[in-house]
Design an enzyme around this catalytic site. Sequence first.
Site, PDB file in Angstrom:
ATOM      1  N   ILE A  56       0.837  -1.204   0.000  1.00 25.73           N
ATOM      2  CA  ILE A  56       0.000   0.000   0.000  1.00 25.73           C
ATOM      3  C   ILE A  56       0.869   1.250   0.000  1.00 25.73           C
ATOM      4  CG2 ILE A  56      -1.884  -1.194   1.153  1.00 25.73           C
ATOM      5  CD1 ILE A  56      -1.063   0.130   3.731  1.00 25.73           C
ATOM      6  N   PRO A  90      12.236  -0.868  -1.693  1.00 27.08           N
ATOM      7  CA  PRO A  90      13.384  -1.697  -2.071  1.00 27.08           C
ATOM      8  C   PRO A  90      13.657  -2.854  -1.109  1.00 27.08           C
ATOM      9  CG  PRO A  90      13.914   0.639  -2.260  1.00 27.08           C
ATOM     10  CD  PRO A  90      12.604   0.552  -1.526  1.00 27.08           C
ATOM     11  N   GLY A  92       0.549   2.478  -6.368  1.00 26.00           N
ATOM     12  CA  GLY A  92       1.717   3.350  -6.352  1.00 26.00           C
ATOM     13  C   GLY A  92       2.086   3.804  -7.737  1.00 26.00           C
ATOM     14  N   SER A  93       3.365   3.998  -7.957  1.00 17.13           N
ATOM     15  CA  SER A  93       3.841   4.575  -9.203  1.00 17.13           C
ATOM     16  C   SER A  93       3.909   3.542 -10.323  1.00 17.13           C
ATOM     17  CB  SER A  93       5.235   5.179  -9.004  1.00 17.13           C
ATOM     18  OG  SER A  93       6.207   4.159  -8.821  1.00 17.13           O
ATOM     19  N   GLU A 115      -2.743  -0.706  -9.221  1.00 16.91           N
ATOM     20  CA  GLU A 115      -3.469   0.569  -9.258  1.00 16.91           C
ATOM     21  C   GLU A 115      -2.407   1.653  -9.318  1.00 16.91           C
ATOM     22  OE1 GLU A 115      -6.773   3.141  -6.747  1.00 16.91           O
ATOM     23  OE2 GLU A 115      -5.415   1.790  -5.717  1.00 16.91           O
ATOM     24  N   LEU A 116      -2.144   2.158 -10.523  1.00 16.06           N
ATOM     25  CA  LEU A 116      -1.009   3.039 -10.737  1.00 16.06           C
ATOM     26  C   LEU A 116      -1.454   4.448 -11.088  1.00 16.06           C
ATOM     27  CD1 LEU A 116       1.084   0.586 -12.937  1.00 16.06           C
ATOM     28  CD2 LEU A 116       1.051   0.785 -10.444  1.00 16.06           C
ATOM     29  N   CYS A 129      -3.702   8.991  -6.650  1.00 16.25           N
ATOM     30  CA  CYS A 129      -3.535   8.301  -7.928  1.00 16.25           C
ATOM     31  C   CYS A 129      -4.620   8.652  -8.934  1.00 16.25           C
ATOM     32  CB  CYS A 129      -3.492   6.789  -7.718  1.00 16.25           C
ATOM     33  SG  CYS A 129      -4.928   6.138  -6.846  1.00 16.25           S
ATOM     34  N   LYS A 176       7.409  18.816  -7.880  1.00 12.93           N
ATOM     35  CA  LYS A 176       6.658  18.288  -9.018  1.00 12.93           C
ATOM     36  C   LYS A 176       5.351  19.054  -9.216  1.00 12.93           C
ATOM     37  CE  LYS A 176       4.612  14.006 -10.809  1.00 12.93           C
ATOM     38  NZ  LYS A 176       4.381  12.557 -10.532  1.00 12.93           N
TER      39      LYS A 176
END
Length: 280
Positions: free
Chosen positions: A63, A101, A120-121, A143-144, A155, A205
């Site tokens: 998540i 990671p 996430g991404s 779910e990107l 998202c 961003k």
Amino acid sequence: TLEALDSGKVFLMAFYVDLVATIKTLRYYAGWADKIHGKTIPIDGDYFTYTRHEPIGVCGQIIPWNFPVMMFSWKVAPALSSGNTAGFPPGVVNVVPGYGPTAGSAIAHHMDIDKVAFSGSTAVGKLIQRAAGDTNLKRVTLELGGKNPIIGQCCVAGSRVLVEEPIYEQFVRRSVEKARGKVLGDPLTPGVDQGPQIDRKQFDKDLGAGGEREEGGSHAGVWRANATHYGLAAGLFTSDMDKAFTVSAALQAGIVWGEYALQEYTEVKAITIKISQKNS
């Protein structure tokens, strides 16, 4: 309070949206627990064929940081109601805090995990798909965040706005007025509309987001809306119902919730049995 502190979102939003939605999600999927079943299938000959919707097995749920509690319920609730546990013994749900990671990668590569769901991404979604292929071909649902046509740390937040020419100037003016009226500050303070961004990278961003003006009608707008590798969500605002149905059907985007989510946590098995005589 923890949700507001973790993600920077306004307290009232975390309380009345995230927490309330989490409770409703758990109650909704709890109601499905005894309603998941297969079908009988007509077949030639003296055979009886039916399907079973069986649990996948061990599910790894990764998540994001922006909706921790709500995303937890979105992933854990359908997994549990689909039978991916025998009862609810201690340890059947394990929370593993960590970074992508390390903790996320371990889940994606684990040979005993049968299904991974990730929010996430896009870049990390590709890594998870690759990890599934390199290991045990585990089922993956993603779910990107994408370039959703209609700014924020969500998202499905609209990162593009496609506006018809006749209302363009008015839309820009009113949008600027609306943005200037927003109150920024401590998310725990009443009256604040927006808290801090999650980190400096997200902040930069958002400030770097810009826009451009292009010519074109409805068909051009749909083409631009679909000019992405995939679509997570899209919004359409119109008083013309014919246009609403036509454009929504043409948009290559959609979110799957509710009953359809259960299909991602079960495997369909077909069983055929030889019988002495069939009466139908």
